[in-house]
Design an enzyme around this catalytic site. Structure first.
Site, PDB file in Angstrom:
ATOM      1  N   ASN A 114      15.035 -16.112   0.597  1.00  0.00           N
ATOM      2  CA  ASN A 114      13.919 -17.011   0.274  1.00  0.00           C
ATOM      3  C   ASN A 114      14.504 -18.272  -0.368  1.00  0.00           C
ATOM      4  O   ASN A 114      14.930 -18.243  -1.514  1.00  0.00           O
ATOM      5  CB  ASN A 114      12.954 -16.301  -0.689  1.00  0.00           C
ATOM      6  CG  ASN A 114      11.824 -17.216  -1.150  1.00  0.00           C
ATOM      7  OD1 ASN A 114      11.678 -18.336  -0.652  1.00  0.00           O
ATOM      8  ND2 ASN A 114      11.029 -16.747  -2.091  1.00  0.00           N
ATOM      9  N   LYS A 143      12.938 -20.934  -1.144  1.00  0.00           N
ATOM     10  CA  LYS A 143      11.977 -21.647  -1.995  1.00  0.00           C
ATOM     11  C   LYS A 143      11.969 -23.148  -1.643  1.00  0.00           C
ATOM     12  O   LYS A 143      12.200 -23.481  -0.494  1.00  0.00           O
ATOM     13  CB  LYS A 143      12.298 -21.391  -3.464  1.00  0.00           C
ATOM     14  CG  LYS A 143      12.421 -19.894  -3.754  1.00  0.00           C
ATOM     15  CD  LYS A 143      12.431 -19.532  -5.194  1.00  0.00           C
ATOM     16  CE  LYS A 143      12.511 -18.013  -5.309  1.00  0.00           C
ATOM     17  NZ  LYS A 143      12.420 -17.528  -6.673  1.00  0.00           N
ATOM     18  N   HIS A 148       3.816 -14.362  -2.964  1.00  0.00           N
ATOM     19  CA  HIS A 148       4.916 -14.549  -3.916  1.00  0.00           C
ATOM     20  C   HIS A 148       4.354 -14.920  -5.288  1.00  0.00           C
ATOM     21  O   HIS A 148       3.388 -15.688  -5.375  1.00  0.00           O
ATOM     22  CB  HIS A 148       5.871 -15.642  -3.421  1.00  0.00           C
ATOM     23  CG  HIS A 148       7.167 -15.629  -4.165  1.00  0.00           C
ATOM     24  ND1 HIS A 148       7.294 -16.147  -5.432  1.00  0.00           N
ATOM     25  CD2 HIS A 148       8.383 -15.116  -3.837  1.00  0.00           C
ATOM     26  CE1 HIS A 148       8.536 -15.957  -5.842  1.00  0.00           C
ATOM     27  NE2 HIS A 148       9.217 -15.341  -4.895  1.00  0.00           N
ATOM     28  N   GLU A 184       5.263 -16.923  -7.459  1.00  0.00           N
ATOM     29  CA  GLU A 184       5.210 -18.362  -7.753  1.00  0.00           C
ATOM     30  C   GLU A 184       3.922 -18.983  -7.199  1.00  0.00           C
ATOM     31  O   GLU A 184       3.445 -19.985  -7.725  1.00  0.00           O
ATOM     32  CB  GLU A 184       6.473 -19.048  -7.199  1.00  0.00           C
ATOM     33  CG  GLU A 184       7.683 -18.744  -8.067  1.00  0.00           C
ATOM     34  CD  GLU A 184       9.019 -18.785  -7.339  1.00  0.00           C
ATOM     35  OE1 GLU A 184       9.090 -19.277  -6.202  1.00  0.00           O
ATOM     36  OE2 GLU A 184      10.006 -18.300  -7.930  1.00  0.00           O
ATOM     37  N   GLU A 219       8.834  -7.495  -6.671  1.00  0.00           N
ATOM     38  CA  GLU A 219       9.555  -8.519  -7.430  1.00  0.00           C
ATOM     39  C   GLU A 219       8.931  -8.645  -8.824  1.00  0.00           C
ATOM     40  O   GLU A 219       7.929  -9.352  -8.986  1.00  0.00           O
ATOM     41  CB  GLU A 219       9.452  -9.876  -6.733  1.00  0.00           C
ATOM     42  CG  GLU A 219      10.033  -9.924  -5.352  1.00  0.00           C
ATOM     43  CD  GLU A 219      10.440 -11.337  -4.951  1.00  0.00           C
ATOM     44  OE1 GLU A 219      11.618 -11.531  -4.654  1.00  0.00           O
ATOM     45  OE2 GLU A 219       9.592 -12.245  -4.955  1.00  0.00           O
ATOM     46  N   GLY A 230      14.702 -15.253 -11.151  1.00  0.00           N
ATOM     47  CA  GLY A 230      15.426 -16.424 -11.672  1.00  0.00           C
ATOM     48  C   GLY A 230      15.932 -16.285 -13.102  1.00  0.00           C
ATOM     49  O   GLY A 230      16.359 -17.269 -13.709  1.00  0.00           O
ATOM     50  N   SER A 275      16.577 -11.902  -9.067  1.00  0.00           N
ATOM     51  CA  SER A 275      17.934 -12.087  -9.593  1.00  0.00           C
ATOM     52  C   SER A 275      19.008 -11.244  -8.909  1.00  0.00           C
ATOM     53  O   SER A 275      20.010 -10.893  -9.528  1.00  0.00           O
ATOM     54  CB  SER A 275      17.973 -11.810 -11.104  1.00  0.00           C
ATOM     55  OG  SER A 275      17.223 -12.785 -11.789  1.00  0.00           O
TER      56      SER A 275
HETATM   57  P1  13P Z   1      15.912 -15.112  -7.461  1.00  0.00           P
HETATM   58  O1  13P Z   1      16.785 -14.231  -6.595  1.00  0.00           O
HETATM   59  O2  13P Z   1      16.377 -16.519  -7.516  1.00  0.00           O
HETATM   60  O3  13P Z   1      15.670 -14.482  -8.792  1.00  0.00           O
HETATM   61  O4  13P Z   1      14.498 -15.181  -6.737  1.00  0.00           O
HETATM   62  C1  13P Z   1      13.883 -14.021  -6.323  1.00  0.00           C
HETATM   63  C2  13P Z   1      12.709 -14.366  -5.511  1.00  0.00           C
HETATM   64  O5  13P Z   1      11.720 -14.880  -6.017  1.00  0.00           O
HETATM   65  C3  13P Z   1      12.771 -14.094  -4.086  1.00  0.00           C
HETATM   66  O6  13P Z   1      11.519 -14.195  -3.479  1.00  0.00           O
END
Ligand code: 13P
Length: 245
Positions: free
Chosen positions: A11, A13, A100, A102, A169, A175, A206
């Protein structure tokens, strides 16, 4: 773990431009030669702007392309700035991440997520449904209720569930460099799989080249959804390799 079918979903982002595609050949070549490639599914989910050029680049490779979200409307319409599932499919996406955290934090609720999933399935996209508790919910010890609710409402009245993968997640892990304790993670994945049968369940949050050594030992995990580390082809390859050592 070694003979299990595993997903590695990248991902990206809101990162990446056309030049970010320059190192993809490393992953393509690695996968071609990798002995376990029959047991691996790699999916890259770049920003919408890169779906088309990335699909072209990955044509004839063993890697699929997905999107990171879609609008809930099946048809074209006056929704400025939005892209729906059929438009994503049209430019080469085979998968789409929905729910997600976010996006949940920006107001997407389970009901909207449910409509999005239905519209994605309708055009033949596979769905990666993200679920996860926040740190407050974890502290309140309501993780299981939250996850159950996210899955139950997210998948309400959906029949063809075999096109859906669940990605657990924990929001507090994304992150931050912090991952759940192995026994906690095992138990949470176990809970999801027991309550909602026949789903592949991935872990995300992470995942990196170091903690993969610990994560790969949790043998009910069906793969990883990787954010930051997936933007670097070398790190991404390293994570895959280490999963199988
Ligand atoms: P990170 O691996 O950067 O923590 O992000 C995880 C994530 O949100 C994948 O969708």
């Amino acid at each position: 773990m070694t003979n299990k079918y595993m997903y590695f979903i990248a991902n990206w982002k809101m990162y990446g431009g056309l030049n970010s595609l320059n190192s993809l050949h490393k992953v393509i070549n690695f996968l071609r030669k990798f002995k376990k490639n029959n047991f691996i599914k790699i999916v890259y989910c770049p920003p919408h702007t890169l779906i088309r050029p990335m699909s072209k680049k990955l044509k004839n490779s063993l890697i699929n392309v997905g999107a990171q979200n879609c609008h809930e409307n099946d048809n074209y319409g006056p929704f400025t700035g939005s892209v729906n599932a059929k438009m994503l499919k049209n430019v080469g996406a085979k998968f789409v991440i929905i729910g997600h955290s976010e996006n949940r934090l920006r107001g997407e609720n389970n009901k909207l997520i449910n409509i999005k999933i239905k519209s994605a399935l309708k055009v033949g996209l596979k769905v990666i449904l993200c679920i996860g508790e926040t740190s407050v919910e974890k502290r309140k010890k309501i993780t299981k209720q939250i996850l159950s609710k996210q899955i139950k409402l997210g998948l309400d009245k959906i029949k063809n569930k075999n096109k859906i993968i669940i990605a657990y997640e924990p929001v507090w892990s994304i992150g931050t460099g912090i991952i759940p304790k192995p026994e906690d993670l095992f138990n949470t994945i176990n809970f999801i799989k027991k309550k909602f049968k026949n789903f592949k369940v991935l872990y995300g949050g992470s995942v990196n080249t170091k903690n993969i050594n610990e994560l790969k030992l949790i043998d009910n995990i069906d793969g990883f959804l990787i954010g930051g580390a997936s933007q670097d082809s070398k790190k991404f390859i390293d994570i895959i390799k280490k999963t199988y050592i």
